[in-house]
Design a protein around this motif. Structure first.
Motif, mmCIF file in Angstrom:
data_model
loop_
_atom_site.group_PDB
_atom_site.id
_atom_site.type_symbol
_atom_site.label_atom_id
_atom_site.label_comp_id
_atom_site.label_asym_id
_atom_site.label_seq_id
_atom_site.Cartn_x
_atom_site.Cartn_y
_atom_site.Cartn_z
ATOM 1 N N LYS A 7 -4.000 14.047 9.570
ATOM 2 C CA LYS A 7 -3.376 13.633 10.811
ATOM 3 C C LYS A 7 -3.035 12.144 10.865
ATOM 4 O O LYS A 7 -2.301 11.712 11.745
ATOM 5 C CB LYS A 7 -4.283 13.980 11.997
ATOM 6 C CG LYS A 7 -4.499 15.479 12.189
ATOM 7 C CD LYS A 7 -3.191 16.191 12.487
ATOM 8 C CE LYS A 7 -3.408 17.651 12.883
ATOM 9 N NZ LYS A 7 -3.825 18.494 11.759
ATOM 10 N N GLY A 8 -3.571 11.366 9.934
ATOM 11 C CA GLY A 8 -3.273 9.943 9.969
ATOM 12 C C GLY A 8 -4.135 9.155 9.012
ATOM 13 O O GLY A 8 -4.838 9.718 8.164
ATOM 14 N N LEU A 41 0.202 10.326 11.679
ATOM 15 C CA LEU A 41 1.219 10.794 10.745
ATOM 16 C C LEU A 41 1.751 12.158 11.184
ATOM 17 O O LEU A 41 0.987 13.012 11.620
ATOM 18 C CB LEU A 41 0.648 10.921 9.328
ATOM 19 C CG LEU A 41 0.263 9.633 8.608
ATOM 20 C CD1 LEU A 41 -0.422 9.960 7.279
ATOM 21 C CD2 LEU A 41 1.483 8.755 8.364
ATOM 22 N N LYS A 42 3.054 12.337 11.043
ATOM 23 C CA LYS A 42 3.680 13.637 11.278
ATOM 24 C C LYS A 42 4.664 13.911 10.153
ATOM 25 O O LYS A 42 5.372 13.005 9.703
ATOM 26 C CB LYS A 42 4.393 13.673 12.633
ATOM 27 C CG LYS A 42 3.450 13.645 13.827
ATOM 28 C CD LYS A 42 4.212 13.803 15.134
ATOM 29 C CE LYS A 42 3.247 13.816 16.318
ATOM 30 N NZ LYS A 42 3.980 13.967 17.624
ATOM 31 N N VAL A 43 4.705 15.154 9.709
ATOM 32 C CA VAL A 43 5.619 15.563 8.651
ATOM 33 C C VAL A 43 6.410 16.763 9.150
ATOM 34 O O VAL A 43 5.837 17.707 9.708
ATOM 35 C CB VAL A 43 4.861 15.922 7.352
ATOM 36 C CG1 VAL A 43 5.841 16.328 6.251
ATOM 37 C CG2 VAL A 43 4.006 14.751 6.885
ATOM 38 N N HIS A 44 7.713 16.733 8.951
ATOM 39 C CA HIS A 44 8.586 17.834 9.353
ATOM 40 C C HIS A 44 9.392 18.293 8.137
ATOM 41 O O HIS A 44 9.563 17.556 7.164
ATOM 42 C CB HIS A 44 9.551 17.400 10.468
ATOM 43 C CG HIS A 44 8.880 16.883 11.693
ATOM 44 N ND1 HIS A 44 8.154 17.679 12.531
ATOM 45 C CD2 HIS A 44 8.798 15.620 12.207
ATOM 46 C CE1 HIS A 44 7.677 16.961 13.532
ATOM 47 N NE2 HIS A 44 8.049 15.696 13.350
ATOM 48 N N ARG A 62 0.821 -1.204 0.000
ATOM 49 C CA ARG A 62 0.000 0.000 0.000
ATOM 50 C C ARG A 62 0.856 1.256 0.000
ATOM 51 O O ARG A 62 1.740 1.419 0.854
ATOM 52 C CB ARG A 62 -0.933 0.025 1.210
ATOM 53 C CG ARG A 62 -2.176 -0.834 1.033
ATOM 54 C CD ARG A 62 -1.896 -2.265 1.341
ATOM 55 N NE ARG A 62 -3.083 -3.081 1.170
ATOM 56 C CZ ARG A 62 -3.090 -4.398 1.333
ATOM 57 N NH1 ARG A 62 -1.992 -5.029 1.668
ATOM 58 N NH2 ARG A 62 -4.196 -5.069 1.167
ATOM 59 N N LEU A 63 0.597 2.118 -0.926
ATOM 60 C CA LEU A 63 1.247 3.425 -0.963
ATOM 61 C C LEU A 63 0.350 4.422 -0.247
ATOM 62 O O LEU A 63 -0.789 4.638 -0.640
ATOM 63 C CB LEU A 63 1.482 3.869 -2.405
ATOM 64 C CG LEU A 63 2.094 5.268 -2.580
ATOM 65 C CD1 LEU A 63 3.533 5.275 -2.073
ATOM 66 C CD2 LEU A 63 2.021 5.706 -4.039
ATOM 67 N N VAL A 64 0.857 5.028 0.814
ATOM 68 C CA VAL A 64 0.125 6.050 1.543
ATOM 69 C C VAL A 64 0.603 7.406 1.043
ATOM 70 O O VAL A 64 1.803 7.695 1.055
ATOM 71 C CB VAL A 64 0.356 5.928 3.064
ATOM 72 C CG1 VAL A 64 -0.323 7.081 3.801
ATOM 73 C CG2 VAL A 64 -0.177 4.590 3.566
ATOM 74 N N GLN A 65 -0.321 8.248 0.587
ATOM 75 C CA GLN A 65 0.031 9.564 0.082
ATOM 76 C C GLN A 65 -0.473 10.653 1.042
ATOM 77 O O GLN A 65 -1.575 10.562 1.565
ATOM 78 C CB GLN A 65 -0.564 9.778 -1.308
ATOM 79 C CG GLN A 65 -0.008 8.828 -2.359
ATOM 80 C CD GLN A 65 -0.405 9.234 -3.759
ATOM 81 O OE1 GLN A 65 0.135 10.161 -4.340
ATOM 82 N NE2 GLN A 65 -1.368 8.525 -4.308
ATOM 83 N N ILE A 66 0.369 11.654 1.235
ATOM 84 C CA ILE A 66 0.034 12.777 2.115
ATOM 85 C C ILE A 66 0.177 14.056 1.318
ATOM 86 O O ILE A 66 1.229 14.306 0.714
ATOM 87 C CB ILE A 66 0.970 12.849 3.332
ATOM 88 C CG1 ILE A 66 1.184 11.471 3.943
ATOM 89 C CG2 ILE A 66 0.437 13.809 4.374
ATOM 90 C CD1 ILE A 66 2.269 11.452 4.993
ATOM 91 N N VAL A 118 8.913 12.076 7.081
ATOM 92 C CA VAL A 118 7.591 11.529 7.372
ATOM 93 C C VAL A 118 7.706 10.500 8.487
ATOM 94 O O VAL A 118 8.550 9.596 8.432
ATOM 95 C CB VAL A 118 6.970 10.876 6.115
ATOM 96 C CG1 VAL A 118 5.637 10.212 6.461
ATOM 97 C CG2 VAL A 118 6.772 11.907 5.016
ATOM 98 N N LEU A 119 6.856 10.637 9.498
ATOM 99 C CA LEU A 119 6.817 9.702 10.620
ATOM 100 C C LEU A 119 5.460 9.013 10.664
ATOM 101 O O LEU A 119 4.415 9.675 10.648
ATOM 102 C CB LEU A 119 7.068 10.425 11.943
ATOM 103 C CG LEU A 119 8.389 11.192 12.087
ATOM 104 C CD1 LEU A 119 8.433 11.903 13.438
ATOM 105 C CD2 LEU A 119 9.579 10.266 11.923
#
Length: 577
Positions: free
Chosen positions: A414-415, A399-402, A44-48, A70-71
Motif C-alpha cells: 500500500k505504500g 501507492l496505487k497501481v492501475h 532511490r528506486l522504489v519497487q512494487i 503508478v501513482l
C-alpha cells in the motif's frame, strides 16, 4: 592491496592467535564473472511487486510496462524498471557446483531462479498450545498436496527461530519435519493472556464491608501484577517476532523473484496500554509496536517478500459466551474479553498491507489460506520508479497501481516510508550486526564465500580465504580513489553453538582506480590463518559493509569438515606436514 594491520589484529597477534590478514586480488572465479552490476546512487528506486488476477481469480500473464500506471501520493510516476516473473524454475544444470572446500551463504545455484519460494513460519511463541495442534494438522494437509514447482521451507519460532526444514521441493522431508514438532507451550503467550476467562467476581462477595474492601484491594493488586507481567510478555513477544521476521527477510534477500512468508500465528497486539482499563492503572506500559513492525516491513520489502499472516486460532468467539464458562457476567469484565482481540488482527493487516500479502483470520480454512498464499507467487510483475518528490523525510507515501485492462484485480503493497535507502550509521550498523550474529538463519544481503585452503593438524591452524562480490560493496569515489570500510567477524562456536572466541576485524579500503577495476572484475578477497580452539564445532563468519549496512553471514561445520580432511575425505583441502 596493502596488508591491513589494525588495532584488533595487533591484539590478536599479542594473544598468540596467528591471524595475519591481507586483502588481495585473486584469480577470477565463475561467480564473480556472473555477478550483475549493482549501481549505487543517491536516487532511490522504489519497487512494487504486483499480483494481477482475472475475474475467476486466476493469474493474468502477458501484460507490458505500458499497461500499468503508478501513482505516488496521487502523482503519476514514470516506470523506470519492469519485469514479469514466472514461478517456473530455471535450469541450473549449467551452473557449476561449489568445490568441496568452498562454502557460500547463497549456495552454488544462487544465480538461478528457484521458482515459487515460500517460508512457512510456524509461530509457537504467540500461539496457545491447543491452537498449535489444529494449525499443524492444516499445514500437514497442505504439504501433502505440494506441487513440484513449490519451493518451501519450514521454520518454527519459539524464543528463537528453529529450522525444521530448509528450502526443498521434497514434500516427504517437509512432512517428516513438521510431524516431529510436538508443540511448544509459550510462557510469554500465557503471561500475555493471564485471564483466559472473565474473572469470577462471586469469590469477592461477602456480607462484611471491611472484608469486601480488603477483597477489592487484593483483586486490584492481583490484576496489577498480572497486567505488568502481561506488558513485559507482550513487549518481548513483539520484539522477538519482528526480529525473526526481519532475519528471515535478510536470509532470502538475494533469492531472485518474489518470495512469500506464511506466518501461522495468533499474532501480538499492535499496541498496549491505551485502553481504558490500563490507562487507569499506574505503572502499566504504554507503547505501540509501530517502529518494530516498520523495521520488519522494510526488510521484507527490500527482500521482495510478501507476508501472509494466518491466524492459527481459526474461527473465534468470545470465551465469555462459551458453554464451558460458568462465571457470571460482570461490569468489571474487560472489553477485550467480550470479543476477538482486534489489536492482534491489526498487526496482521498492517504487515500484509505494507508488503503486498493478505491477512487471513477468523476462518478455520488455514490449509486454503496457505494454498492461496503460495498461488500468489506463480506469476507477478515488478514495477520500479524513481520518486519525483525529492523529500526523504520519513513520511508515509501511499501507492496505487492501475492497469488499462478492465475487470482485473490488483494487489500490491500500500505504500512506503520515504526513508534514506538504506539507512546507515554506527548505531544502525551495530544493531544489525548484533542481530546477524545471533541469527540462526544466514543473512544473504552480501554474497559471502569462504574457502578453506590448508589445515595443520599439529598446530591446529587453518588457512582461509574470505571472498566478497565487489559489485555489492558501497565503494564511493573520494580524492581520486574508491573508499569503503568493511567489518569481518570470526566466531568459534562450541557444543550447543556456545561462543568460544570471537573477534572483529576492520578493513579500511582506499583503492586506486586500477586496483578498483581489478577487484570489480575478480572480487575482493581476504586471506589469513586462524588458530582453532580444540573445542570448536562451527566457524561463524560475518561480513558487513558499513556504507550500506548490508551483511552476509555463513556458518561452517568446521569440526565435521576437518575430521574428513584429516582422514582424507576432503581431498581439496591440503594439509601441512
Amino acid at each position: 592491496m596493502r596488508k591491513l594491520l589494525g588495532p584488533l589484529l595487533l591484539r590478536l597477534l599479542l594473544a598468540a592467535c596467528a591471524w595475519p590478514v591481507s586483502a588481495q586480488t585473486a584469480p577470477p572465479d565463475s561467480r564473480a564473472e556472473q555477478a550483475p552490476v549493482v549501481l549505487h546512487s543517491t536516487t532511490r528506486l522504489v519497487q512494487i511487486n504486483v499480483i494481477v488476477h482475472n475475474k475467476k481469480g486466476g493469474p493474468v500473464t502477458g501484460l507490458k510496462r505500458e499497461d500499468f500506471t503508478v501513482l505516488d501520493q496521487g502523482k503519476e510516476q514514470q516506470i523506470a524498471a519492469f519485469s514479469a516473473n514466472s514461478a517456473a524454475p530455471q535450469d541450473t544444470a549449467s551452473i557449476p557446483p561449489l568445490a568441496p572446500n568452498v562454502f557460500s551463504n547463497r549456495g552454488g545455484t544462487a544465480a538461478a531462479n528457484p521458482g515459487s519460494v515460500t517460508v512457512i513460519l510456524f509461530d509457537a511463541l504467540n500461539t496457545a498450545i491447543q491452537d498449535q495442534f489444529y494449525a499443524r494438522q492444516q499445514v500437514l494437509k497442505f504439504l501433502r498436496q505440494l506441487q513440484p514447482q513449490d519451493h518451501v521451507a519450514i521454520y518454527v519460532l519459539t524464543t528463537k527461530i528453529t529450522v525444521l526444514n530448509e528450502f526443498t521441493q521434497d514434500a516427504t522431508s517437509l512432512l517428516q519435519a513438521i510431524q516431529k514438532f510436538g508443540g511448544y507451550s509459550s510462557p510469554l503467550q500465557d503471561a500475555a493472556n493471564p485471564d483466559a476467562k472473565p474473572l469470577d467476581q462471586s469469590i469477592f462477595l461477602t456480607n462484611n464491608p471491611e472484608a469486601e474492601v480488603m477483597a477489592s484491594r487484593l483483586r486490584d493488586f492481583l490484576n496489577a501484577a498480572d497486567g505488568k507481567f502481561s506488558d513485559f510478555a507482550n513487549i518481548n513477544r513483539a520484539e522477538t517476532t519482528t526480529g525473526a521476521i526481519e532475519a528471515i527477510a535478510n536470509h532470502v534477500a538475494r533469492i531472485p523473484g518474489r518470495k512469500n512468508l506464511v506466518w501461522v500465528s495468533a499474532s501480538f497486539p499492535i499496541s498496549i496500554g491505551f485502553d481504558g482499563e490500563t490507562l487507569s492503572q499506574p505503572g502499566r506500559e504504554q507503547r505501540t509496536f509501530t517502529e518494530d513492525i516498520e523495521h520488519a516491513t522494510r526488510a521484507l520489502n527490500q527482500a521482495n517478500m510478501a507476508i501472509y499472516p494466518i491466524d492459527a486460532r481459526g474461527l473465534m468467539v468470545s470465551p465469555h459466551y462459551s458453554a464451558t464458562n460458568n462465571s457470571p457476567f460482570s461490569t468489571r469484565s474487560r472489553a477485550r474479553d467480550l470479543g476477538p482481540d482486534q489489536g492482534n488482527f491489526d498487526t496482521m493487516i498492517v504487515l500484509a498491507d505494507r508488503t503486498g500479502g493478505k491477512a487471513s483470520y477468523n476462518t478455520n480454512d488455514i490449509e486454503g489460506a496457505v494454498q492461496r498464499a503460495i498461488a500468489d507467487g506463480q506469476y507477478t510483475y515488478t514495477l520500479g520508479f524513481y520518486p519525483t518528490h525529492g523529500k526523504w523525510d520519513g513520511k508515509f507515501h501511499e501507492l496505487k497501481v492501475h492497469t488499462n485492462e478492465k475487470g482485473l484485480t490488483l494487489r500490491h503493497r500500500k505504500g512506503y516510508f520515504a526513508l534514506p535507502d538504506p539507512p546507515s550509521g554506527p548505531e544502525e550498523n551495530k544493531a544489525a550486526l548484533d542481530a546477524a550474529i545471533g541469527s540462526p538463519v544466514e543473512w544473504t544481503n552480501l554474497d559471502l564465500e569462504v574457502t578453506l585452503k590448508a589445515f595443520d593438524p599439529a598446530a591446529h591452524t587453518l588457512d582461509v580465504q574470505v571472498g566478497l562480490d565487489t559489485h555489492e560493496l558501497s565503494l564511493v569515489p573520494k580524492d581520486g580513489r574508491w573508499s569503503d570500510t568493511l567489518y569481518v567477524f570470526f566466531g568459534q562456536l562450541g557444543a550447543g553453538d556456545k561462543t568460544i572466541t570471537s573477534e572483529k576485524e576492520t578493513f579500511g579500503m582506499n583503492l586506486k582506480p586500477e586496483t578498483y577495476d581489478k577487484l570489480m572484475k575478480n572480487g575482493t578477497k581476504f586471506s589469513g590463518r586462524l588458530v582453532l580452539s580444540p573445542d570448536v564445532v562451527n566457524l561463524r563468519v560475518i561480513a558487513q559493509d558499513t556504507g550500506s549496512g548490508s551483511i552476509g553471514t555463513l556458518t561452517i561445520p568446521i569440526k565435521k569438515y576437518l575430521a574428513g580432511a584429516v582422514t582424507g575425505g576432503n581431498s581439496s583441502l591440503s594439509q601441512k606436514p
